[in-house]
Design a protein around this motif. Structure first.
Motif, PDB file in Angstrom:
ATOM      1  N   PRO A  89       0.825  -1.230   0.000  1.00 28.12           N
ATOM      2  CA  PRO A  89       0.000   0.000   0.000  1.00 28.12           C
ATOM      3  C   PRO A  89       0.850   1.267   0.000  1.00 28.12           C
ATOM      4  O   PRO A  89       0.794   2.086   0.924  1.00 28.12           O
ATOM      5  N   ILE A  90       1.674   1.421  -1.042  1.00 30.02           N
ATOM      6  CA  ILE A  90       2.532   2.594  -1.209  1.00 30.02           C
ATOM      7  C   ILE A  90       2.316   3.145  -2.607  1.00 30.02           C
ATOM      8  O   ILE A  90       2.443   2.410  -3.596  1.00 30.02           O
ATOM      9  N   SER A  91       1.981   4.392  -2.705  1.00 26.50           N
ATOM     10  CA  SER A  91       1.775   5.009  -4.014  1.00 26.50           C
ATOM     11  C   SER A  91       3.116   5.339  -4.650  1.00 26.50           C
ATOM     12  O   SER A  91       4.155   5.384  -3.977  1.00 26.50           O
ATOM     13  N   ARG A  92       3.099   5.577  -5.946  1.00 28.80           N
ATOM     14  CA  ARG A  92       4.332   5.953  -6.637  1.00 28.80           C
ATOM     15  C   ARG A  92       4.856   7.293  -6.145  1.00 28.80           C
ATOM     16  O   ARG A  92       6.068   7.506  -6.075  1.00 28.80           O
ATOM     17  N   ALA A  93       3.932   8.186  -5.812  1.00 24.99           N
ATOM     18  CA  ALA A  93       4.339   9.493  -5.283  1.00 24.99           C
ATOM     19  C   ALA A  93       5.074   9.329  -3.958  1.00 24.99           C
ATOM     20  O   ALA A  93       6.111   9.961  -3.719  1.00 24.99           O
ATOM     21  N   GLU A  94       4.552   8.467  -3.081  1.00 29.67           N
ATOM     22  CA  GLU A  94       5.202   8.220  -1.793  1.00 29.67           C
ATOM     23  C   GLU A  94       6.568   7.586  -1.998  1.00 29.67           C
ATOM     24  O   GLU A  94       7.537   7.924  -1.300  1.00 29.67           O
ATOM     25  N   PHE A  95       6.670   6.664  -2.951  1.00 26.18           N
ATOM     26  CA  PHE A  95       7.942   6.018  -3.244  1.00 26.18           C
ATOM     27  C   PHE A  95       8.978   7.051  -3.676  1.00 26.18           C
ATOM     28  O   PHE A  95      10.109   7.065  -3.175  1.00 26.18           O
ATOM     29  N   LEU A  96       8.590   7.932  -4.589  1.00 27.28           N
ATOM     30  CA  LEU A  96       9.516   8.934  -5.117  1.00 27.28           C
ATOM     31  C   LEU A  96       9.918   9.941  -4.041  1.00 27.28           C
ATOM     32  O   LEU A  96      11.104  10.275  -3.903  1.00 27.28           O
ATOM     33  N   LEU A  97       8.938  10.401  -3.270  1.00 25.95           N
ATOM     34  CA  LEU A  97       9.237  11.378  -2.221  1.00 25.95           C
ATOM     35  C   LEU A  97      10.085  10.760  -1.110  1.00 25.95           C
ATOM     36  O   LEU A  97      10.952  11.426  -0.532  1.00 25.95           O
ATOM     37  N   LYS A  99      12.292   8.374  -1.524  1.00 21.85           N
ATOM     38  CA  LYS A  99      13.650   8.323  -2.072  1.00 21.85           C
ATOM     39  C   LYS A  99      14.319   9.691  -1.977  1.00 21.85           C
ATOM     40  O   LYS A  99      15.497   9.811  -1.608  1.00 21.85           O
ATOM     41  N   TYR A 100      13.563  10.716  -2.323  1.00 18.73           N
ATOM     42  CA  TYR A 100      14.106  12.079  -2.293  1.00 18.73           C
ATOM     43  C   TYR A 100      14.509  12.487  -0.879  1.00 18.73           C
ATOM     44  O   TYR A 100      15.625  12.979  -0.659  1.00 18.73           O
ATOM     45  N   LEU A 101      13.624  12.285   0.073  1.00 20.69           N
ATOM     46  CA  LEU A 101      13.899  12.691   1.456  1.00 20.69           C
ATOM     47  C   LEU A 101      15.090  11.928   2.028  1.00 20.69           C
ATOM     48  O   LEU A 101      15.919  12.494   2.753  1.00 20.69           O
ATOM     49  N   GLY A 102      15.190  10.645   1.703  1.00 23.22           N
ATOM     50  CA  GLY A 102      16.312   9.848   2.189  1.00 23.22           C
ATOM     51  C   GLY A 102      17.635  10.338   1.635  1.00 23.22           C
ATOM     52  O   GLY A 102      18.640  10.410   2.359  1.00 23.22           O
ATOM     53  N   LEU A 103      17.641  10.688   0.356  1.00 19.51           N
ATOM     54  CA  LEU A 103      18.879  11.172  -0.255  1.00 19.51           C
ATOM     55  C   LEU A 103      19.251  12.557   0.267  1.00 19.51           C
ATOM     56  O   LEU A 103      20.429  12.835   0.513  1.00 19.51           O
ATOM     57  N   VAL A 104      18.246  13.413   0.452  1.00 12.39           N
ATOM     58  CA  VAL A 104      18.521  14.748   0.999  1.00 12.39           C
ATOM     59  C   VAL A 104      19.123  14.626   2.402  1.00 12.39           C
ATOM     60  O   VAL A 104      20.086  15.339   2.744  1.00 12.39           O
TER      61      VAL A 104
END
Length: 254
Positions: A89-97, A99-104
């Motif tokens: 139950p994870i949307s593509r938007a949540e997946f992308l965000l 990834k972004y937050l983890g890298l930041v």
């Protein structure tokens, strides 16, 4: 909760990257080498030392953001783990965000490490540290968050090689956007002035985050200038992430 879990997992993946440690090593090495280079001149050697250090933080921070960031989504697709993640139950938007937050978070950790190395070398060399230096590092971190957003956007629809080229190209253009605007403003051709103005509006103005001159010469930094840079960085990054989500939602992984 899902975003924090994805961000934490992304951070763990990024920290395992050998490329990250290689770039971080060379950044700290260059900051330290500044002591040697500054001894080659008797004029403003402290400023030369700190100029090299701040340049190293910005340059290697951008390299980490680009070359580590572009592989995060591609690696999930290549290993086919993205199918397992998106089946939950994870949307593509949540997946992308996520990834972004983890890298930041990873990038900001590297900035902290490089900043501590910079401060240590400066103190050992007797170079002054001021509030301007802290503001310079903070805005450099905001700039890197924007670079990560660029890398995320291009990684959402193209290959790592092209994503790296596009992100690096926009990084360079972002630091030249004010020069392009000023050159266009001097043109006698109205269409050239319009194009230059449009390019300046579309390209990220990365010089908004550059306080190196103020830090080196202890020049006052207006609070409004810092506030504008923070809001600009947050707004531009949000726009890039919105575009990335729209593109990523339409991507076919079959």
């Amino acid at each position: 909760v899902r975003l924090s879990a994805l961000a934490a997992n992304t951070m763990r993946e990024a920290i395992r990257s050998k490329l990250l440690y290689t770039l971080l090593f060379f950044a700290v090495l260059l900051i330290s080498t500044g002591v040697l280079l500054s001894t080659l001149t008797y004029v403003e050697n402290e400023r030369i030392l700190q100029s090299i250090g701040l340049a190293a933080i910005r340059l290697f921070g951008a390299a980490i953001a680009i070359f580590v960031g572009i592989g995060l989504i591609h690696s999930e697709v290549e290993r086919r783990t993205i199918y397992t993640i998106l089946s939950k139950p994870i949307s593509r938007a949540e997946f992308l965000l996520g990834k972004y937050l983890g890298l930041v978070a990873t990038i900001w950790l590297q900035v902290l490490i490089m900043g501590l190395a910079f401060a240590g070398i400066s103190l050992l060399a007797g170079a002054p540290l001021t509030t301007q230096h802290l503001l310079c590092l903070i805005l450099a971190a905001v700039e890197l968050a924007l670079i990560v957003a660029l890398a995320t956007l291009f990684s959402s629809f193209t290959t790592p090689m092209l994503a790296a080229c596009f992100t690096a190209g926009l990084y360079v253009l972002g630091h030249l956007s004010r020069d392009l605007r000023d050159l266009g403003a001097r043109s006698d051709v109205q269409s050239v002035r319009w194009v230059a103005k449009a390019l300046y509006g579309a390209l990220p103005d990365l010089e908004s985050f550059n306080l190196t001159t103020q830090a080196l010469h202890a020049l006052p930094v207006p609070g409004s200038e810092v506030a504008f840079a923070l809001l600009y960085g947050a707004g531009y990054s949000a726009l890039l992430l919105l575009l990335a989500v729209v593109v990523f939602e339409r991507r076919d992984f079959k």
